[in-house]
Design a protein around this motif. Sequence first.
Motif, PDB file in Angstrom:
ATOM      1  N   TYR A 113      -0.272   3.953  -6.498  1.00 27.48           N
ATOM      2  CA  TYR A 113      -1.200   2.956  -5.761  1.00 27.48           C
ATOM      3  C   TYR A 113      -0.442   1.669  -5.273  1.00 27.48           C
ATOM      4  O   TYR A 113       0.299   1.345  -6.338  1.00 27.48           O
TER       5      TYR A 113
ATOM      6  N   THR B  38       0.909  -1.239   0.120  1.00 29.99           N
ATOM      7  CA  THR B  38      -0.046   0.024  -0.030  1.00 29.99           C
ATOM      8  C   THR B  38       0.966   1.385  -0.119  1.00 29.99           C
ATOM      9  O   THR B  38       2.099   1.304   0.549  1.00 29.99           O
TER      10      THR B  38
ATOM     11  N   ASP C 193      -4.383  -1.450  -2.745  1.00 30.71           N
ATOM     12  CA  ASP C 193      -4.914  -0.047  -2.688  1.00 30.71           C
ATOM     13  C   ASP C 193      -6.116   0.014  -3.577  1.00 30.71           C
ATOM     14  O   ASP C 193      -5.769  -0.626  -4.915  1.00 30.71           O
TER      15      ASP C 193
END
Length: 442
Positions: free
Chosen positions: A270, A244, A274
């Motif tokens: 990202y 993440t 995520d």
Amino acid sequence: MTPSIAPFQDAIYWPAFVIATAAAIIASQATISATYSIIKQALALGCFPRVKVVHTSKKFLGQIYIPDINWLLLILCIAVTAGFKNQSQIGNAYGTAVVIVMLVTTFLMVPIMLLVWKSHWILVITFIVLSLMVELPYFWACILKIDQGGWVPLVIAIAFFIIMYVWHYCTVKRYEFEMHSKVSMAWILGLGPSLGLVRVPGIGFVYTELASGVPHIFSHFITNLPAIHSVVVFVCVKYLPVYTVPVEERFLVRRIGPKNFHIFRCIARYGYKDLHKKDDDFEKMLFDCLTLFIRLESMMDGYSDSDEFSLPEQRTEGSINTAFLADKTVNTMCSNGDLSYSSQDSIVPVQSPLGVNNLLTYSSQTNRTVSNEVEFLNRCRDAGVVHILGNTIVRARRDSGIIKKISVDYLYAFMRRICRENSVMFNIPHESLLNVGQIYYI
């Protein structure tokens, strides 16, 4: 059959059945996991159409699940079992696949031993000779049984090779076209603050794969349409090989052109776990980042460009704390690519030779400028947000050969239609989506 052998077979039938079933389950899971890993690596290299990849572990990157590939394996398994209806032919297909894997592994070990392990050439030759002495007889035996089921893995391998080659070739050509046809900043500056068009209220998010430069799709858009939004943000979404990315480190923002152009670039990062949430959350986070960027930009411009602030030769404890706080603030949610600020620089206000009144006048003017631009952004956000998505279509030239035309115009086009679209990956609502397409001939 003697009576003693018959009871023995009856006794070991169910234990053997359980062991064989467990072995088949373990082998199938290994095959599925290996297929997922290969597809994941092909996706990372741009050699396979975009498919949905579900990460099932928070700690390990390699634990993935690909629903589309799972259904494909199911179809192939049923087709092979129902098509052959013969254990010997299925065994020949399996043996051919295993032997080819063994040969490929042996030949791939050679560059690893030479380039990575730095092994002596005598050791490399010994490894190749010993391995081929075992593998070549098996390979020759499989060659003799190609017409008896051994052709199945070869056909599947050729089909995947064609898919991967065509997708990679067309993707690279499309990316090269976007890189070479980027719009120069001189062209943007020559259009003026209005970009040569009517600036309508609102914010336009232009999605692009380029992390630098102005994409050609933007010039194509403003050339064919009579208006452009008052605020333009080039959004580049990058997926990093980490679990993440913290929200405060997700966006990297910089300004393109003068301030009165109101053009920005945002790189959204990202991790593989995520989720790209709905547009409301994404727009709010990006808007907050733009607002913070404008405030930090004015602050850093005041520190670096004005005569009221300078860098003393000797640093004090207060200067170090000020520099630390300033650097921490810049990197909280968005990063300015244009700023040449370093955490080693200390920023300390000193007495201005022009007097305190001029300092206060400069500060008030800066605050008014920032407030005006933030208010302008608020009005544009209230006017509406439009997501502009570029769609470059690749076609074969008219003088191309028949194989190239079939590969590009039909096979690649079909894979583009069935793979995941960017609008789905970015979770863009259809009511605020605008696709801008252009054709590129290769």
